[in-house]
Design a protein around this motif. Structure first.
Motif, PDB file in Angstrom:
ATOM      1  N   THR A  35       0.854  -1.177   0.000  1.00 32.99           N
ATOM      2  CA  THR A  35       0.000   0.000   0.000  1.00 32.99           C
ATOM      3  C   THR A  35       0.895   1.234   0.000  1.00 32.99           C
ATOM      4  OG1 THR A  35      -1.659  -1.177   1.299  1.00 32.99           O
ATOM      5  CG2 THR A  35      -1.800   1.226   1.289  1.00 32.99           C
ATOM      6  N   THR A  36       0.628   2.162  -0.908  1.00 35.48           N
ATOM      7  CA  THR A  36       1.405   3.404  -0.960  1.00 35.48           C
ATOM      8  C   THR A  36       0.893   4.366   0.110  1.00 35.48           C
ATOM      9  OG1 THR A  36       1.791   3.136  -3.330  1.00 35.48           O
ATOM     10  CG2 THR A  36       2.117   5.341  -2.419  1.00 35.48           C
ATOM     11  N   LEU A  37       1.778   4.745   1.040  1.00 38.39           N
ATOM     12  CA  LEU A  37       1.434   5.677   2.111  1.00 38.39           C
ATOM     13  C   LEU A  37       1.743   7.119   1.716  1.00 38.39           C
ATOM     14  CD1 LEU A  37       2.856   3.695   5.161  1.00 38.39           C
ATOM     15  CD2 LEU A  37       0.511   3.690   4.260  1.00 38.39           C
ATOM     16  N   ALA A  38       2.807   7.305   0.936  1.00 37.42           N
ATOM     17  CA  ALA A  38       3.221   8.633   0.486  1.00 37.42           C
ATOM     18  C   ALA A  38       4.068   8.472  -0.763  1.00 37.42           C
ATOM     19  CB  ALA A  38       4.009   9.345   1.578  1.00 37.42           C
ATOM     20  N   ALA A  39       4.102   9.511  -1.581  1.00 39.89           N
ATOM     21  CA  ALA A  39       4.899   9.452  -2.815  1.00 39.89           C
ATOM     22  C   ALA A  39       5.318  10.858  -3.219  1.00 39.89           C
ATOM     23  CB  ALA A  39       4.098   8.801  -3.942  1.00 39.89           C
ATOM     24  N   GLY A  40       6.361  10.918  -4.026  1.00 41.90           N
ATOM     25  CA  GLY A  40       6.833  12.198  -4.529  1.00 41.90           C
ATOM     26  C   GLY A  40       7.727  12.029  -5.737  1.00 41.90           C
ATOM     27  N   THR A  41       7.912  13.112  -6.466  1.00 41.75           N
ATOM     28  CA  THR A  41       8.749  13.134  -7.660  1.00 41.75           C
ATOM     29  C   THR A  41      10.060  13.844  -7.341  1.00 41.75           C
ATOM     30  OG1 THR A  41       6.775  13.199  -9.040  1.00 41.75           O
ATOM     31  CG2 THR A  41       8.845  13.875 -10.074  1.00 41.75           C
ATOM     32  N   PHE A  42      11.162  13.275  -7.788  1.00 41.91           N
ATOM     33  CA  PHE A  42      12.476  13.873  -7.532  1.00 41.91           C
ATOM     34  C   PHE A  42      12.654  15.165  -8.315  1.00 41.91           C
ATOM     35  CE2 PHE A  42      13.630   9.662  -5.985  1.00 41.91           C
ATOM     36  CZ  PHE A  42      14.434   9.986  -4.901  1.00 41.91           C
ATOM     37  N   ILE A  43      13.312  16.117  -7.658  1.00 42.26           N
ATOM     38  CA  ILE A  43      13.792  17.324  -8.328  1.00 42.26           C
ATOM     39  C   ILE A  43      15.319  17.289  -8.276  1.00 42.26           C
ATOM     40  CG2 ILE A  43      11.743  18.674  -7.729  1.00 42.26           C
ATOM     41  CD1 ILE A  43      13.568  20.183  -5.695  1.00 42.26           C
ATOM     42  N   SER A  44      15.940  18.024  -9.159  1.00 39.46           N
ATOM     43  CA  SER A  44      17.400  18.046  -9.239  1.00 39.46           C
ATOM     44  C   SER A  44      17.996  19.035  -8.257  1.00 39.46           C
ATOM     45  CB  SER A  44      17.836  18.421 -10.657  1.00 39.46           C
ATOM     46  OG  SER A  44      17.357  17.480 -11.580  1.00 39.46           O
ATOM     47  N   HIS A  45      19.134  18.658  -7.713  1.00 40.27           N
ATOM     48  CA  HIS A  45      19.923  19.570  -6.891  1.00 40.27           C
ATOM     49  C   HIS A  45      21.304  19.676  -7.524  1.00 40.27           C
ATOM     50  CE1 HIS A  45      17.140  19.131  -3.188  1.00 40.27           C
ATOM     51  NE2 HIS A  45      16.894  20.261  -3.829  1.00 40.27           N
ATOM     52  N   GLU A  46      22.325  19.097  -6.896  1.00 39.34           N
ATOM     53  CA  GLU A  46      23.697  19.179  -7.415  1.00 39.34           C
ATOM     54  C   GLU A  46      23.822  18.524  -8.794  1.00 39.34           C
ATOM     55  OE1 GLU A  46      27.861  19.706  -7.705  1.00 39.34           O
ATOM     56  OE2 GLU A  46      26.405  20.715  -6.443  1.00 39.34           O
ATOM     57  N   HIS A  47      23.064  17.459  -9.030  1.00 38.41           N
ATOM     58  CA  HIS A  47      23.096  16.750 -10.321  1.00 38.41           C
ATOM     59  C   HIS A  47      21.667  16.527 -10.794  1.00 38.41           C
ATOM     60  CE1 HIS A  47      27.430  15.708 -10.347  1.00 38.41           C
ATOM     61  NE2 HIS A  47      27.288  15.799  -9.030  1.00 38.41           N
ATOM     62  N   ASP A 105      11.563   0.978  13.927  1.00 38.29           N
ATOM     63  CA  ASP A 105      11.326   2.041  14.905  1.00 38.29           C
ATOM     64  C   ASP A 105      11.237   3.442  14.297  1.00 38.29           C
ATOM     65  OD1 ASP A 105      13.983   2.221  14.167  1.00 38.29           O
ATOM     66  OD2 ASP A 105      14.729   2.488  16.213  1.00 38.29           O
ATOM     67  N   VAL A 106      11.198   3.557  12.981  1.00 42.19           N
ATOM     68  CA  VAL A 106      11.116   4.877  12.336  1.00 42.19           C
ATOM     69  C   VAL A 106       9.714   5.453  12.529  1.00 42.19           C
ATOM     70  CG1 VAL A 106      11.139   6.094  10.124  1.00 42.19           C
ATOM     71  CG2 VAL A 106      12.898   4.427  10.631  1.00 42.19           C
ATOM     72  N   ASP A 107       9.641   6.686  13.012  1.00 46.79           N
ATOM     73  CA  ASP A 107       8.387   7.410  13.180  1.00 46.79           C
ATOM     74  C   ASP A 107       8.026   8.027  11.825  1.00 46.79           C
ATOM     75  OD1 ASP A 107       6.199   8.847  14.110  1.00 46.79           O
ATOM     76  OD2 ASP A 107       7.437  10.437  14.994  1.00 46.79           O
ATOM     77  N   LEU A 108       7.282   7.287  11.010  1.00 45.43           N
ATOM     78  CA  LEU A 108       7.035   7.693   9.623  1.00 45.43           C
ATOM     79  C   LEU A 108       6.463   9.096   9.457  1.00 45.43           C
ATOM     80  CD1 LEU A 108       5.763   4.347   8.089  1.00 45.43           C
ATOM     81  CD2 LEU A 108       8.020   5.380   7.909  1.00 45.43           C
ATOM     82  N   PRO A 109       5.488   9.537  10.255  1.00 48.77           N
ATOM     83  CA  PRO A 109       4.957  10.894  10.048  1.00 48.77           C
ATOM     84  C   PRO A 109       5.996  12.006  10.258  1.00 48.77           C
ATOM     85  CG  PRO A 109       3.435   9.598  11.372  1.00 48.77           C
ATOM     86  CD  PRO A 109       4.701   8.791  11.243  1.00 48.77           C
ATOM     87  N   ALA A 110       7.087  11.712  10.938  1.00 48.77           N
ATOM     88  CA  ALA A 110       8.106  12.734  11.204  1.00 48.77           C
ATOM     89  C   ALA A 110       8.991  13.004   9.986  1.00 48.77           C
ATOM     90  CB  ALA A 110       8.983  12.303  12.383  1.00 48.77           C
ATOM     91  N   TYR A 111       8.944  12.145   8.973  1.00 47.68           N
ATOM     92  CA  TYR A 111       9.829  12.274   7.820  1.00 47.68           C
ATOM     93  C   TYR A 111       9.010  12.619   6.585  1.00 47.68           C
ATOM     94  CZ  TYR A 111      13.155  10.357  11.046  1.00 47.68           C
ATOM     95  OH  TYR A 111      13.953  10.179  12.139  1.00 47.68           O
ATOM     96  N   THR A 112       9.417  13.683   5.906  1.00 44.82           N
ATOM     97  CA  THR A 112       8.604  14.234   4.819  1.00 44.82           C
ATOM     98  C   THR A 112       9.305  14.273   3.464  1.00 44.82           C
ATOM     99  OG1 THR A 112       9.374  16.446   5.420  1.00 44.82           O
ATOM    100  CG2 THR A 112       7.297  15.692   6.418  1.00 44.82           C
ATOM    101  N   SER A 113      10.538  13.773   3.410  1.00 46.22           N
ATOM    102  CA  SER A 113      11.257  13.842   2.138  1.00 46.22           C
ATOM    103  C   SER A 113      12.306  12.743   2.046  1.00 46.22           C
ATOM    104  CB  SER A 113      11.923  15.212   1.967  1.00 46.22           C
ATOM    105  OG  SER A 113      12.850  15.447   3.009  1.00 46.22           O
ATOM    106  N   VAL A 114      12.789  12.566   0.823  1.00 42.86           N
ATOM    107  CA  VAL A 114      13.856  11.613   0.521  1.00 42.86           C
ATOM    108  C   VAL A 114      14.939  12.372  -0.228  1.00 42.86           C
ATOM    109  CG1 VAL A 114      14.458   9.548  -0.809  1.00 42.86           C
ATOM    110  CG2 VAL A 114      12.236   9.688   0.327  1.00 42.86           C
TER     111      VAL A 114
END
Length: 185
Positions: free
Chosen positions: A70-82, A157-166
């Motif tokens: 089940t997908t809980l969250a998703a996002g599209t990558f943007i470019s930074h250094e590369h 033990d990762v608190d999933l709601p606390a993390y908003t990006s990859v």
């Protein structure tokens, strides 16, 4: 040329060679031209079925629970250094474990690339290159390949709601190659 100046030139040559080799080992410039492609399948587990407390009546069938993620969250990558493209998905598997899935990832290769789950906001341009180590983050390990589809198991033990990006994070130079904001499904 006297003996003293010959020794000076030999010493300078050796020092230059040491600096050159050290720089090549540290920067690994060849990694920018070597692609590593990974094609991992979508993770799936089979849920454990509870024993029925009574036999189903005639014509009724026991309905198995879904075995796909089940997908809980998703996002599209943007470019930074590369230049970086692809999607990141936070998945809950049927057995209750969680996985981060990168799909269609396409970024440059580099030295010491990591996959980080973070609480940092995803910002466009140079403003977003170095923010991911300012707050909380969980390193999910080395990037398996700079291209393709890959899965990273999240610690229980990762608190999933606390993390908003990859972030695809270069640990050697403390910079993000690219990042994706995780939008809750």
């Amino acid at each position: 040329m006297g003996r003293g100046s010959r020794q000076l030139w030999v010493g300078a040559g050796i020092a230059f060679a040491v600096v050159l080799v050290s720089g090549l080992v540290w920067f690994k410039p060849w990694a920018l031209w070597v692609d590593e492609t990974v094609h991992e399948g979508l993770p799936a587990t089979t849920p454990t079925a509870a024993a029925p407390s009574h036999a189903p009546s005639a014509g009724a069938s026991a309905r198995p629970s879904p075995s796909g993620p089940t997908t809980l969250a998703a996002g599209t990558f943007i470019s930074h250094e590369h230049a970086t493209a692809g999607t990141a998905k936070l998945l809950r598997l049927a057995d209750g474990t969680h996985t981060l899935r990168l799909e269609g990832l396409d970024t440059s290769n580099g030295p010491d690339l990591r996959v980080w789950l973070t609480d940092a906001p995803v910002k466009e341009g140079k403003a977003g290159w170095g923010v991911f180590d300012d707050g909380k983050y969980v390193s999910l390990g080395k990037l398996k390949g700079n291209k393709g589809d890959q899965n990273y198991v999240l610690p229980a033990d990762v608190d999933l709601p606390a993390y908003t990006s990859v972030s695809i994070w270069c640990d050697r130079f403390d910079v993000s190659f690219g990042a994706a904001e995780l939008v809750r499904a």
